[in-house]
Write an enzyme that holds these catalytic residues in place. Structure first.
Site, short mmCIF file in Angstrom:
data_model
loop_
_atom_site.label_atom_id
_atom_site.label_comp_id
_atom_site.label_asym_id
_atom_site.label_seq_id
_atom_site.Cartn_x
_atom_site.Cartn_y
_atom_site.Cartn_z
N GLU A 190 0.84 -1.20 0.00
CA GLU A 190 0.00 0.00 0.00
C GLU A 190 0.87 1.25 0.00
O GLU A 190 0.59 2.23 -0.70
CB GLU A 190 -0.92 -0.04 1.22
CG GLU A 190 -1.87 1.15 1.32
CD GLU A 190 -1.34 2.21 2.25
OE1 GLU A 190 -1.58 3.41 2.00
OE2 GLU A 190 -0.67 1.85 3.23
N ASP B 148 0.77 3.81 -3.20
CA ASP B 148 0.38 5.21 -3.01
C ASP B 148 1.30 6.13 -3.80
O ASP B 148 0.84 7.09 -4.44
CB ASP B 148 0.42 5.54 -1.52
CG ASP B 148 0.15 7.01 -1.25
OD1 ASP B 148 -0.99 7.45 -1.45
OD2 ASP B 148 1.08 7.72 -0.83
N ASP C 270 -6.96 1.14 0.61
CA ASP C 270 -5.61 0.59 0.81
C ASP C 270 -5.37 -0.60 -0.11
O ASP C 270 -4.26 -0.76 -0.65
CB ASP C 270 -5.42 0.15 2.26
CG ASP C 270 -5.27 1.32 3.22
OD1 ASP C 270 -5.13 2.46 2.75
OD2 ASP C 270 -5.28 1.08 4.44
N GLU D 282 -4.46 0.58 -3.67
CA GLU D 282 -3.06 1.01 -3.75
C GLU D 282 -2.11 -0.19 -3.70
O GLU D 282 -1.10 -0.21 -4.41
CB GLU D 282 -2.75 1.98 -2.61
CG GLU D 282 -3.49 3.31 -2.76
CD GLU D 282 -3.27 4.24 -1.59
OE1 GLU D 282 -3.42 5.46 -1.78
OE2 GLU D 282 -2.97 3.76 -0.48
#
Length: 225
Positions: free
Chosen positions: A39, A43, A112, A115
């Site tokens: 995650e 991101d 989450d 990502e």
């Protein structure tokens, strides 16, 4: 768990190492091999790809306008919407407690996972494959967004209001965090000592609480948010 092949068809990507996909769907409540690190990486990839697309499509937009548009595209609510369209909730691997509390429908867990999947594609293939995935899953949102039309958030408005008047910037302080790990409630205080103004805000994240506190301070100055 639902059929992973179906999910891969929705993503438009077939994993060579399916264990990476499984890891990207695994919440920390289900074990030590979870999606937190993926995650974190996803991101960064997401932010870069969205920023480049915005810069290419809106060459006359200012940095501030581009930043606000990017924030809209990568925010939790947007990614959770993408996750629901992909029906990611059917594939998430959660601990017993999270399952019982409805973790498969929670925005934070869903966003989450999106990502993490982006990073899993990068690990399984390369950067271009990951960036292509971002373009596919956010295609409509990127096409529709207008950087020039994005409103400034309350914290930005308050900062600009104070700077224009030569006043000191606000200070934000977390007063308390209540609730269980998956249902936290933050209370944040915003203080502008140069104006003698203080207000508190509450929300499910520190960011939301800060924004609400800032909007309440702004309201006391007469600025409409």
């Amino acid at each position: 768990m639902a059929d992973l092949n179906r999910l891969q068809r929705r993503l438009g990507y077939e994993f060579r190492d399916e264990s990476l996909l499984l890891q990207s769907l695994t919440h920390r409540s289900a074990g030590s091999r979870n999606n937190e690190r993926l995650e974190f990486l996803g991101d960064a990839i997401l932010g870069f790809e969205v920023a480049e697309n915005l810069c290419r499509q809106h060459p006359n937009a200012s940095e501030g306008e581009l930043s606000r548009a990017r924030a809209q595209l990568v925010k939790r609510e947007t990614l959770a919407g993408v996750a629901r369209r992909l029906e990611l909730g059917d594939y998430l691997i959660l601990g017993t407690g999270e399952l019982r509390s409805g973790g498969q429908t929670r925005d934070s867990i869903l966003s989450d996972a999106v990502e993490a999947i982006i990073a899993a594609v990068f690990m399984d293939a390369d950067m271009e494959a990951a960036r292509a995935l971002v373009r596919r899953i956010l295609k409509d949102q990127i096409a529709r967004i207008s950087p020039e039309a994005q409103p400034k958030d309350s914290k930005t408005q308050l900062q600009e209001y104070l700077q224009a008047r030569g006043k000191s910037l606000p200070v934000y302080e977390v007063i308390s965090v209540e609730g269980s790990a998956h249902e936290q409630q933050f209370i944040v205080e915003c203080r502008v000592e140069s104006l003698g103004l203080t207000a508190q805000g509450e929300g499910s994240s520190r960011r939301k609480a800060e924004q609400l506190a800032a909007s309440r301070v702004l309201a006391r100055t007469g600025v409409v948010t």
